[in-house]
Design a protein around this motif. Sequence first.
Motif, short mmCIF file in Angstrom:
data_model
loop_
_atom_site.label_atom_id
_atom_site.label_comp_id
_atom_site.label_asym_id
_atom_site.label_seq_id
_atom_site.Cartn_x
_atom_site.Cartn_y
_atom_site.Cartn_z
N VAL A 184 0.87 -1.17 0.00
CA VAL A 184 0.00 0.00 0.00
C VAL A 184 0.91 1.23 0.00
O VAL A 184 1.73 1.40 0.91
N VAL A 185 0.76 2.06 -1.01
CA VAL A 185 1.60 3.25 -1.15
C VAL A 185 0.80 4.46 -0.72
O VAL A 185 -0.26 4.76 -1.29
N ARG A 186 1.28 5.15 0.31
CA ARG A 186 0.63 6.35 0.82
C ARG A 186 1.64 7.48 0.89
O ARG A 186 2.84 7.28 0.64
N SER A 187 1.14 8.65 1.25
CA SER A 187 2.00 9.83 1.27
C SER A 187 3.12 9.72 2.28
O SER A 187 4.20 10.30 2.09
N ASP A 188 2.90 8.98 3.37
CA ASP A 188 3.94 8.85 4.39
C ASP A 188 4.86 7.66 4.14
O ASP A 188 5.71 7.36 4.98
N GLY A 189 4.70 6.97 2.99
CA GLY A 189 5.64 5.91 2.63
C GLY A 189 4.95 4.60 2.34
O GLY A 189 3.74 4.43 2.55
N PRO A 190 5.70 3.61 1.88
CA PRO A 190 5.13 2.29 1.59
C PRO A 190 4.73 1.58 2.88
O PRO A 190 5.45 1.62 3.89
N GLN A 191 3.59 0.90 2.84
CA GLN A 191 3.05 0.23 4.01
C GLN A 191 2.43 -1.10 3.61
O GLN A 191 2.18 -1.36 2.43
N VAL A 192 2.20 -1.93 4.62
CA VAL A 192 1.44 -3.16 4.45
C VAL A 192 0.45 -3.25 5.60
O VAL A 192 0.67 -2.71 6.69
N ALA A 193 -0.68 -3.91 5.34
CA ALA A 193 -1.70 -4.12 6.36
C ALA A 193 -1.41 -5.43 7.07
O ALA A 193 -1.61 -6.52 6.52
N VAL A 194 -0.90 -5.31 8.30
CA VAL A 194 -0.56 -6.49 9.09
C VAL A 194 -1.78 -6.91 9.90
O VAL A 194 -2.42 -6.09 10.57
N VAL A 195 -2.10 -8.21 9.83
CA VAL A 195 -3.23 -8.77 10.59
C VAL A 195 -2.67 -9.38 11.87
O VAL A 195 -1.90 -10.36 11.82
N ASN A 196 -3.02 -8.78 13.00
CA ASN A 196 -2.54 -9.27 14.29
C ASN A 196 -3.22 -10.59 14.65
O ASN A 196 -4.24 -10.97 14.05
N PRO A 197 -2.70 -11.28 15.65
CA PRO A 197 -3.32 -12.56 16.05
C PRO A 197 -4.78 -12.42 16.48
O PRO A 197 -5.55 -13.39 16.33
N ASP A 198 -5.17 -11.24 17.00
CA ASP A 198 -6.56 -11.07 17.41
C ASP A 198 -7.46 -10.64 16.26
O ASP A 198 -8.64 -10.35 16.45
N GLY A 199 -6.92 -10.55 15.02
CA GLY A 199 -7.72 -10.20 13.86
C GLY A 199 -7.77 -8.72 13.56
O GLY A 199 -8.42 -8.33 12.58
N THR A 200 -7.12 -7.88 14.34
CA THR A 200 -7.13 -6.44 14.06
C THR A 200 -6.07 -6.11 13.03
O THR A 200 -5.03 -6.77 12.93
N VAL A 201 -6.34 -5.03 12.29
CA VAL A 201 -5.44 -4.61 11.22
C VAL A 201 -4.60 -3.45 11.71
O VAL A 201 -5.12 -2.50 12.33
#
Length: 296
Positions: A229-246
């Motif tokens: 995911v490319v945003r203004s503050d830099g490249p990112q990824v959506a990490v899914v935590n063990p509890d299901g939160t992003v």
Amino acid sequence: MDQQIKQAQAAIDQANSSVQQAEAAVQQARSNENLARVTAERWANLLKRGVVSRQDNDTAQMQYEAQQSNVQALEKAVAAGRSNSSAAQANLARLNQLQEYLTVRAPFAGVITVRNVDSGVLVNEGNTLLFRIAQTDRLRTYLNVPQVDAQAVRVGQAAFLTIPDLPGRKFNGTVARTANALDPATRTLLVEVQVPNSSGALMPGEYAQVDLSVPRSDPPLLIPGDTLVVRSDGPQVAVVNPDGTVHFKLIQLGRDFGDRLEVLSGLEEGQQVAVNPSDAIREGVTVKPATAAKRP
């Protein structure tokens, strides 16, 4: 050029004929010399006996000497004729060599890919590209290997080529040679890979991807390209935590392998990331992870 060669051949024939005539004249002169020698010897014996006068003997001796001089002159004429014949033959050889330049011969068998001249076009020596020929039974491709992998590349190492226009096909290749030095500007190692192409499926100039399996002591972390995911503050990824939160995490990217990306920092091995995150995937939302289909 053909007319000049005919004239040179005629000059050789004429020179050889002159040599033959001169050699025949030498044979005749030698016969006359032998006759004059025998006559001179006879007159000398008769002079000793007092049968003939000294003047008659001197005349016979002078005739013998004249025949000797004639033989020497004719022998020089034969040598000059042979020299002329050799010069004419050298001239003919030079013209034949020049005529060979009219035929352009390739140093190897291949296919002409570029032709820059047609019949009647003036060709200047040394600065006119006539043809470009490609040897298609074995193709070469060049790639730049990063410094971190350069030590692991060896001559004879296996490589695989894939062509976007030929999906599902892989072409085996071999590392033929390397530059044995890194480019100071890019810090990469130039590597040549040779690929057999007896079937002619590959064409020179095609774009190809080279898979050069290089073992690394510290292998990089790779993520699918569609997780970025490319945003203004830099490249990112959506990490899914063990509890299901992003949770969106900033990452530092390395090399781009097309469908895969190298991550230098920001992620740890084993973390789950969302593939093709939509606008509905926001920070802190809860999702139900599903295993993505394996890539071929």
